[in-house]
Design a protein around this motif. Structure first.
Motif: not given
Length: 113
Positions: A4-13, A17-21, A88-92
């Motif tokens: 689950x953690x390796x899914x592109x959507x979750x990984x990029x999200x 979030x990490x960059x924002x933090x 990934x989030x960016x592509x979505x």
């Protein structure tokens, strides 16, 4: 969990979030102190929980393996039904902007004609 953690959507999200933090943590000094204290608390809690849970996990290992296999199959089926998961989030966001833009263009064309 790893699958689950390796899914592109979750990984990029998680990356967003990490960059924002990280940027929030660097901004005001008082916020940095609070974030540091929270990080230390979470780390201590994680270590304490891991030491308590480890014996239970060893006992439940066969059941965990069966549940993991079942979850993996379910995740594969979910991935087939939701094509957004491997993106990934960016592509979505980019695809959504393109779709909205093309629909707006179609509406403009229909209205002008």
């Amino acid at each position: 969990v790893k699958e689950v953690a390796s899914l592109s959507l979750l990984s990029s999200a998680r990356g967003v979030v990490s960059a924002a933090y990280a940027s929030t943590k660097e901004s005001p000094p008082c916020l940095s102190s609070v974030c540091g204290a929270v990080e230390k608390g979470v780390q201590g809690l994680t270590e304490a929980t891991a030491s308590c849970v480890q014996p239970v996990l060893a006992t439940l290992e066969p059941h965990v393996a069966a549940a993991s296999e079942f979850a993996s199959k379910g995740l594969d089926k979910l991935g087939e039904k939701l094509p957004l998961l491997p993106k990934p989030v960016e592509q979505i966001l980019s695809d959504t902007k393109e779709l909205v833009s093309s629909r707006v263009a179609e509406v403009k064309e229909a209205v002008s004609s």
